[in-house]
Design an enzyme around this catalytic site. Structure first.
Site, mmCIF file in Angstrom:
data_model
loop_
_atom_site.group_PDB
_atom_site.id
_atom_site.type_symbol
_atom_site.label_atom_id
_atom_site.label_comp_id
_atom_site.label_asym_id
_atom_site.label_seq_id
_atom_site.Cartn_x
_atom_site.Cartn_y
_atom_site.Cartn_z
ATOM 1 N N LYS A 32 0.815 -1.218 0.000
ATOM 2 C CA LYS A 32 0.000 0.000 0.000
ATOM 3 C C LYS A 32 0.847 1.266 0.000
ATOM 4 O O LYS A 32 0.618 2.178 -0.800
ATOM 5 C CB LYS A 32 -0.935 -0.015 1.209
ATOM 6 C CG LYS A 32 -1.612 1.293 1.515
ATOM 7 C CD LYS A 32 -2.455 1.192 2.753
ATOM 8 C CE LYS A 32 -1.651 1.080 4.005
ATOM 9 N NZ LYS A 32 -0.964 2.329 4.382
ATOM 10 N N THR A 33 1.815 1.330 0.906
ATOM 11 C CA THR A 33 2.647 2.542 1.021
ATOM 12 C C THR A 33 3.415 2.791 -0.271
ATOM 13 O O THR A 33 3.555 3.930 -0.725
ATOM 14 C CB THR A 33 3.619 2.402 2.207
ATOM 15 O OG1 THR A 33 2.867 2.158 3.398
ATOM 16 C CG2 THR A 33 4.454 3.658 2.388
ATOM 17 N N ASP A 223 -4.613 8.297 3.300
ATOM 18 C CA ASP A 223 -4.144 6.968 3.679
ATOM 19 C C ASP A 223 -5.002 6.432 4.828
ATOM 20 O O ASP A 223 -5.579 7.207 5.591
ATOM 21 C CB ASP A 223 -2.679 7.059 4.104
ATOM 22 C CG ASP A 223 -2.024 5.695 4.262
ATOM 23 O OD1 ASP A 223 -2.577 4.707 3.741
ATOM 24 O OD2 ASP A 223 -0.962 5.629 4.906
ATOM 25 N N GLU A 224 -5.089 5.103 4.942
ATOM 26 C CA GLU A 224 -5.849 4.454 6.030
ATOM 27 C C GLU A 224 -7.263 5.025 6.126
ATOM 28 O O GLU A 224 -7.755 5.362 7.213
ATOM 29 C CB GLU A 224 -5.117 4.622 7.379
ATOM 30 C CG GLU A 224 -3.696 4.099 7.388
ATOM 31 C CD GLU A 224 -3.591 2.582 7.390
ATOM 32 O OE1 GLU A 224 -4.634 1.917 7.208
ATOM 33 O OE2 GLU A 224 -2.477 2.065 7.548
ATOM 34 N N GLN A 254 -9.315 -3.902 8.000
ATOM 35 C CA GLN A 254 -8.428 -3.436 9.064
ATOM 36 C C GLN A 254 -8.985 -2.192 9.765
ATOM 37 O O GLN A 254 -8.235 -1.409 10.343
ATOM 38 C CB GLN A 254 -7.034 -3.153 8.502
ATOM 39 C CG GLN A 254 -6.356 -4.392 7.938
ATOM 40 C CD GLN A 254 -4.937 -4.130 7.497
ATOM 41 O OE1 GLN A 254 -4.064 -3.817 8.306
ATOM 42 N NE2 GLN A 254 -4.691 -4.256 6.196
ATOM 43 N N ARG A 607 0.048 -9.424 11.001
ATOM 44 C CA ARG A 607 1.330 -8.813 11.373
ATOM 45 C C ARG A 607 2.470 -9.816 11.197
ATOM 46 O O ARG A 607 3.636 -9.431 11.160
ATOM 47 C CB ARG A 607 1.330 -8.364 12.848
ATOM 48 C CG ARG A 607 0.323 -7.300 13.271
ATOM 49 C CD ARG A 607 0.260 -6.123 12.362
ATOM 50 N NE ARG A 607 -0.752 -6.313 11.336
ATOM 51 C CZ ARG A 607 -0.790 -5.674 10.168
ATOM 52 N NH1 ARG A 607 0.163 -4.822 9.851
ATOM 53 N NH2 ARG A 607 -1.759 -5.895 9.294
#
Length: 752
Positions: A32-33, A223-224, A254, A607
């Site tokens: 994503k980043t 973002d997010e 998430q 994670r």
């Protein structure tokens, strides 16, 4: 543009298609980043001025990482980007436009501790029950209202809020909200929620300001996005209304911050606001093994409210997920510590490759004790952060008051520190005088002889002279020159230096570290504004996990799952997998809450890169009593083909690493597609009433008998308000104490 060729087809589409509204659904570990970074770099390389790009993140760390990555691609011109957290970007805008909403540009930003202290003072002044009106409870209610863009006056005028507060035996909540806002405004202060709430007010009441920033921000990226609340979405929607070049990136799977006001509907219903929306799905996971990815999919697939996607990986299959059953929470700690030691030795891993994740901070004790016995270095994330330490807050309060001499909380902290003979009674008299005269606090301090007689007045006069000197310094010098003078001439450094205890030395070193940080800020060539106000804004918006610096970072991390979001580790241990712990008993009253807990479990699983272990205890001490525990329902939701079940006899406490190696778990492979007997749940004896029909719960009170279709019969123990939700705490005959949100829970009230 070689960087684009390194992307997979889905990533490439999301990077090069920059016009119009876009939604990038990014599964866990899908890059994503990288995609967001390259999309911004692509905009700049296509000729868009970086000054016309607004990129909003949720952490300073994410913003810094993206900016550095973009600079590597397009060079130093990336520094012109408007990039940062929601709070930092809109604090910057509010500083520029503050006068339009009645503030000065040097307004103070209150942290949570400041807000709670102020609320505690107001509750005391109003002679209210301090146990009933706890600062954390009041602040949560106020925060919930602000996140829904409900002002204090609107709150007071809303009969539903008034009725809920009355039911919770807190009828003065609305009044406290109003008094709190008035005191903040008078002190020239905003709390974190105000930074967004006041930006909405600014944009609502000043169309010229909205137009100005709409013309600046031709491209808006968020973002997010699944973590945004109504207030955040309202701002971004206004800013992108003219050009409609809005790109949101996130993963509904998430979304785990509803307790902070995050609204998953923002991402689920985004297409309704933008019918021409282009959707790009990043579904390839580059982080985890096939076992971990497929197990995570098997869990999250149980949620009904979600955007469909098919997350997959081309990584190795990997080993099965281990599940450990312990007889007690202390044994769970020993077993997990032993397993970590054995895995570390067997695969030559470092401490920092491991994370222990839990649902609540209070669970850390057993694992800390066990890790200490094994001589394994660890660090608990989420303890007292650097900027919350007393000595740091003392010096920062001096710096805050220098810029904003109406800051009541800062004044209370510093006026008699170091001691100068000004007592609490004198301070209270000054504050009351300012309130009665409707005068700024600084004006009252400057005319102290008309309020306070004798030696106290002289001491205050000396304090005022001192602050005026600091004001002149702050106007003409950079942040470091100002701060070092304040630290020395205020007497703070001298007092700490003269304390030769271990704690005193530590406090002195902490203040020196703060001054080092200010020097580093001033020496940073990327920061144009070197003045004190710029530095204070930066530190006021730091998050605990970002501000900690540790030269030796080789430690096992212990943290809550909420804190772990966005991080990854080679080996992850998710502990306390028990009903009413995870999922939390606070999240069992509605499908929406339970689905949020399931998303939290999904975040925890994803994670892990190569090893995942889940553990639970058969008994656990909670609130001083030993309680039998049921395995979490989430364990049964995992596809059993991906699991190993570990059992071992109760081991002796491991005193040394050598002792630990002698205790290895017996691994039993679970049969595919069948639930393990270890995870089976007892059946309830409850039989519903034949005439069951949900009652009107608006008049529900403690002492009433109720019936719930899942938990059976129970007695209402108390009513509670959290955010803007009305809750009942009920003791059920067969299931113990539960907290249910009444807007979701279907209860039948039994009058006899």
């Amino acid at each position: 543009m070689d960087y684009i060729e390194s992307l997979n087809p889905s990533q490439k589409d999301a990077v090069i298609n920059t016009e119009g509204p876009s939604m990038i659904i990014a599964g866990a570990g899908s890059g994503k980043t990288r995609v967001l970074t390259f999309r911004i770099a692509n905009l700049i390389q296509k000729g868009v001025d970086p000054f016309n790009i607004l990129a909003l993140t949720f952490t300073n760390k994410a913003a810094k990482e993206m900016r550095e990555r973009i600079e590597k691609v397009v060079g130093p011109e990336a520094r012109g980007l408007w990039m940062g957290t929601f709070h930092s970007v809109f604090a910057r805008i509010l500083r520029a436009e503050a006068e339009k909403i009645g503030y000065t540009s040097n307004f103070t930003i209150y942290d949570t501790d400041d807000s709670k202290t102020l609320i505690k003072q107001i509750v005391k002044e109003q002679y209210l029950d301090e146990k009933l009106y706890k600062p954390s409870t009041v602040l949560a209610r106020i925060s919930g209202a602000k996140n829904r863009l409900i002002s204090a006056q609107e709150y007071l005028n809303n009969p539903h809020f008034m009725a809920d507060d009355a039911s919770a035996m807190r009828p003065e909540m609305g009044k406290l909200y109003k008094l709190y806002q008035d005191r903040c405004f008078k002190a020239g202060a905003m709390d974190f929620d105000d930074l967004l709430f006041n930006t909405n007010i600014l944009f609502k009441n000043h169309i010229d300001v909205v137009n100005k920033y709409q013309n600046i921000f031709k491209y808006v990226l968020v973002d997010e996005f699944q973590d945004t609340n109504l207030s955040q979405y309202s701002i971004t929607k206004k800013l992108s209304a003219k050009n409609r070049n809005i790109c949101v990136v996130g993963d509904d799977a998430q979304s785990i911050y509803a307790f902070r006001g995050a609204d998953i509907q923002n991402i689920l219903n985004f297409e309704k606001d933008y019918p021409e929306l282009q959707v790009y799905k990043l579904e390839q996971n580059y982080r985890s093994t096939k076992v971990i990815v497929n197990a995570a999919n098997s869990v999250i697939g149980k949620n009904k409210a979600q955007l469909k996607k098919n997350v997959f990986t081309e990584n190795e299959t990997g080993k099965l997920i281990e599940i450990i059953k312990a007889t007690s929470d202390n044994e769970e700690g020993r077993m997990v510590a032993t397993a970590i030691f054995e895995e570390k030795m067997a695969h030559q891993l470092k401490n920092k490759d491991f994370a222990i994740l839990y649902r609540t901070n209070s669970q850390s004790r057993a694992f800390e004790e066990a890790l200490r016995r094994m001589n394994l270095k660890y660090k608990v994330i989420g303890g007292l952060s650097f900027y919350q330490r007393k000595e740091i807050k003392d010096l920062v309060a001096y710096l805050r008051f220098t810029l904003n001499p109406n800051d009541e909380q800062a004044l209370r902290r510093i006026i008699n520190y170091p001691k100068r003979g000004i007592g609490d009674t004198t301070v209270s008299k000054l504050l009351v005088t300012a309130e009665e005269q409707g005068a700024p606090l600084w004006d009252v301090l400057n005319n102290v002889h008309s309020v306070i007689p004798g030696r106290a007045a002289a001491a205050i006069e000396g304090f005022v002279v001192q602050i005026k000197n600091y004001m002149r310094l702050a106007e003409n010098k950079d942040a470091f020159e100002t701060a070092i003078e304040v630290a020395q001439s205020s007497g703070i450094l001298k007092e700490l230096y003269e304390d030769k205890t271990v704690e005193g030395l530590s406090r002195y070193e902490n203040v020196q570290e703060l001054l080092n940080g200010i020097k580093e800020f001033v020496d940073n060539p990327n920061i144009e504004d070197k003045k004190l106000g710029s530095f204070l804004q930066e530190i006021s918006l730091l998050t605990d996990i970002e501000e900690e610096k540790d030269k030796d970072n080789d430690y096992i991390v212990l943290m809550t799952i909420h804190s772990a979001k966005g991080l990854e580790f080679k080996s992850v241990y998710i502990v306390g997998m028990e009903e009413e712990l995870f999922p939390s008993q606070m999240m069992l009253s509605s499908r929406a809450d339970l689905e949020e807990e399931r998303r939290l479990f999904y975040v925890a699983i994803t994670r892990a890169q190569s090893n995942l272990c889940l553990s639970f205890a058969a008994t656990r001490y909670r609130f001083g009593r030993l309680k039998e525990c049921e395995p979490s329902r989430f364990l049964n939701e995992l596809d059993p083909q991906y699991l190993n079940i570990s059992r071992r006899a109760r081991p002796e406490p491991a005193a040394t690493p050598a002792a630990a190696t002698s205790s290895s778990p017996q691994v039993i492979k679970a049969k595919p597609k069948t639930a393990s007997p270890v995870l089976s749940k007892p059946k309830s004896n409850y039989v519903p009433s034949p005439d069951f029909k949900p009652s009107d719960t608006s008049l529900l009170k403690p002492g009433m008998r109720v019936e719930h279709l899942k938990f059976g019969y129970g007695t209402v123990k108390a009513m509670d308000i959290s955010g803007t939700d009305r809750k009942a705490i009920i003791e059920f005959n067969d299931h113990g104490e539960k907290t249910l949100i009444l807007s979701f829970a279907k209860l039948k009230i039994h009058t006899t």
